[in-house]
Design a protein around this motif. Sequence first.
Motif, PDB file in Angstrom:
ATOM      1  N   LEU A  91       0.825  -1.211   0.000  1.00  0.00           N
ATOM      2  CA  LEU A  91       0.000   0.000   0.000  1.00  0.00           C
ATOM      3  C   LEU A  91       0.862   1.265   0.000  1.00  0.00           C
ATOM      4  CD1 LEU A  91      -2.849  -1.099   2.422  1.00  0.00           C
ATOM      5  CD2 LEU A  91      -3.023  -0.713  -0.038  1.00  0.00           C
ATOM      6  N   VAL A  92       1.955   1.246   0.735  1.00  0.00           N
ATOM      7  CA  VAL A  92       2.869   2.401   0.750  1.00  0.00           C
ATOM      8  C   VAL A  92       3.483   2.583  -0.639  1.00  0.00           C
ATOM      9  CG1 VAL A  92       5.052   3.262   1.688  1.00  0.00           C
ATOM     10  CG2 VAL A  92       3.313   2.342   3.220  1.00  0.00           C
ATOM     11  N   ALA A  93       3.885   1.490  -1.282  1.00  0.00           N
ATOM     12  CA  ALA A  93       4.445   1.572  -2.630  1.00  0.00           C
ATOM     13  C   ALA A  93       3.410   2.124  -3.607  1.00  0.00           C
ATOM     14  CB  ALA A  93       4.931   0.198  -3.082  1.00  0.00           C
ATOM     15  N   TRP A  94       2.146   1.717  -3.454  1.00  0.00           N
ATOM     16  CA  TRP A  94       1.091   2.233  -4.318  1.00  0.00           C
ATOM     17  C   TRP A  94       0.997   3.748  -4.165  1.00  0.00           C
ATOM     18  CZ3 TRP A  94      -3.345   5.067  -4.069  1.00  0.00           C
ATOM     19  CH2 TRP A  94      -4.197   5.001  -5.156  1.00  0.00           C
ATOM     20  N   LEU A  95       1.032   4.220  -2.927  1.00  0.00           N
ATOM     21  CA  LEU A  95       0.954   5.666  -2.682  1.00  0.00           C
ATOM     22  C   LEU A  95       2.178   6.394  -3.227  1.00  0.00           C
ATOM     23  CD1 LEU A  95      -0.482   5.676   0.922  1.00  0.00           C
ATOM     24  CD2 LEU A  95      -1.578   6.658  -1.088  1.00  0.00           C
ATOM     25  N   GLN A  96       3.357   5.830  -3.030  1.00  0.00           N
ATOM     26  CA  GLN A  96       4.585   6.473  -3.495  1.00  0.00           C
ATOM     27  C   GLN A  96       4.635   6.557  -5.016  1.00  0.00           C
ATOM     28  OE1 GLN A  96       7.468   4.037  -1.472  1.00  0.00           O
ATOM     29  NE2 GLN A  96       7.603   5.471   0.248  1.00  0.00           N
ATOM     30  N   GLY A  97       3.935   5.681  -5.688  1.00  0.00           N
ATOM     31  CA  GLY A  97       3.904   5.695  -7.140  1.00  0.00           C
ATOM     32  C   GLY A  97       2.922   6.697  -7.731  1.00  0.00           C
ATOM     33  N   ARG A  98       2.175   7.378  -6.896  1.00  0.00           N
ATOM     34  CA  ARG A  98       1.168   8.329  -7.376  1.00  0.00           C
ATOM     35  C   ARG A  98       1.748   9.736  -7.473  1.00  0.00           C
ATOM     36  NH1 ARG A  98      -3.852   5.988  -8.768  1.00  0.00           N
ATOM     37  NH2 ARG A  98      -4.429   8.177  -8.840  1.00  0.00           N
ATOM     38  N   LYS A  99       1.467  10.399  -8.578  1.00  0.00           N
ATOM     39  CA  LYS A  99       1.975  11.759  -8.791  1.00  0.00           C
ATOM     40  C   LYS A  99       1.261  12.789  -7.921  1.00  0.00           C
ATOM     41  CE  LYS A  99      -0.894  12.792 -12.882  1.00  0.00           C
ATOM     42  NZ  LYS A  99      -2.043  12.118 -12.380  1.00  0.00           N
ATOM     43  N   GLU A 100       0.082  12.451  -7.399  1.00  0.00           N
ATOM     44  CA  GLU A 100      -0.682  13.398  -6.579  1.00  0.00           C
ATOM     45  C   GLU A 100      -0.078  13.599  -5.180  1.00  0.00           C
ATOM     46  OE1 GLU A 100      -3.679  11.120  -9.151  1.00  0.00           O
ATOM     47  OE2 GLU A 100      -1.993  10.612  -7.872  1.00  0.00           O
ATOM     48  N   ILE A 101       0.778  12.679  -4.759  1.00  0.00           N
ATOM     49  CA  ILE A 101       1.353  12.732  -3.414  1.00  0.00           C
ATOM     50  C   ILE A 101       2.579  13.643  -3.407  1.00  0.00           C
ATOM     51  CG2 ILE A 101       2.465  11.395  -1.585  1.00  0.00           C
ATOM     52  CD1 ILE A 101      -0.428  10.727  -1.778  1.00  0.00           C
ATOM     53  N   ALA A 102       2.509  14.702  -2.605  1.00  0.00           N
ATOM     54  CA  ALA A 102       3.655  15.601  -2.443  1.00  0.00           C
ATOM     55  C   ALA A 102       4.562  15.102  -1.322  1.00  0.00           C
ATOM     56  CB  ALA A 102       3.182  17.016  -2.138  1.00  0.00           C
ATOM     57  N   GLN A 103       3.941  14.615  -0.262  1.00  0.00           N
ATOM     58  CA  GLN A 103       4.681  14.147   0.902  1.00  0.00           C
ATOM     59  C   GLN A 103       3.838  13.091   1.597  1.00  0.00           C
ATOM     60  OE1 GLN A 103       5.747  17.360   3.500  1.00  0.00           O
ATOM     61  NE2 GLN A 103       5.993  16.026   5.251  1.00  0.00           N
ATOM     62  N   MET A 104       4.515  12.056   2.148  1.00  0.00           N
ATOM     63  CA  MET A 104       3.766  10.988   2.793  1.00  0.00           C
ATOM     64  C   MET A 104       4.573  10.400   3.938  1.00  0.00           C
ATOM     65  SD  MET A 104       2.624   7.278   1.448  1.00  0.00           S
ATOM     66  CE  MET A 104       4.300   6.799   1.583  1.00  0.00           C
ATOM     67  N   GLU A 105       3.865  10.021   4.990  1.00  0.00           N
ATOM     68  CA  GLU A 105       4.487   9.345   6.123  1.00  0.00           C
ATOM     69  C   GLU A 105       3.569   8.219   6.569  1.00  0.00           C
ATOM     70  OE1 GLU A 105       5.635  10.323  10.708  1.00  0.00           O
ATOM     71  OE2 GLU A 105       5.860  11.924   9.238  1.00  0.00           O
ATOM     72  N   ALA A 106       4.104   6.999   6.555  1.00  0.00           N
ATOM     73  CA  ALA A 106       3.347   5.830   6.998  1.00  0.00           C
ATOM     74  C   ALA A 106       3.988   5.304   8.266  1.00  0.00           C
ATOM     75  CB  ALA A 106       3.344   4.753   5.914  1.00  0.00           C
ATOM     76  N   GLY A 107       3.171   5.106   9.296  1.00  0.00           N
ATOM     77  CA  GLY A 107       3.678   4.593  10.560  1.00  0.00           C
ATOM     78  C   GLY A 107       3.964   3.105  10.493  1.00  0.00           C
TER      79      GLY A 107
END
Length: 117
Positions: A91-107
């Motif tokens: 799921l984190v990889a899916w999010l990191q692959g999206r251009k809409e994400i500027a910054q992300m932090e997964a616990g």
Amino acid sequence: MTNANSRNRLKRLNSRQRKKLRVGEFQELGFTLQATLNCDEAASDAFLNAWLEAVDAHGVSFGGNYTKGELDGIVFPVSDVKITAELRAALVAWLQGRKEIAQMEAGELLDVWHSRW
């Protein structure tokens, strides 16, 4: 707060009690997520729909909120699906692959019933 999964406590509980208290082999893990989006409202709606479909496809759920470009919440198990490190990584990889994400932090994985998040 005492450790809900301490060895001494688990020894005193039978299987039915462990299941009711969601400890031991019945512990439910999840992880927190915070992300900042850098897109307009229409693109963010499309992203949120895609994110929820991706989460559903893995058999888990996401609870949280989205306000002013900030996504904040927790991914948690549904029914018999367990959240593992591999599922979290997918799921984190899916999010990191999206251009809409500027910054992300997964616990890290945490006990959703007995942790403060």
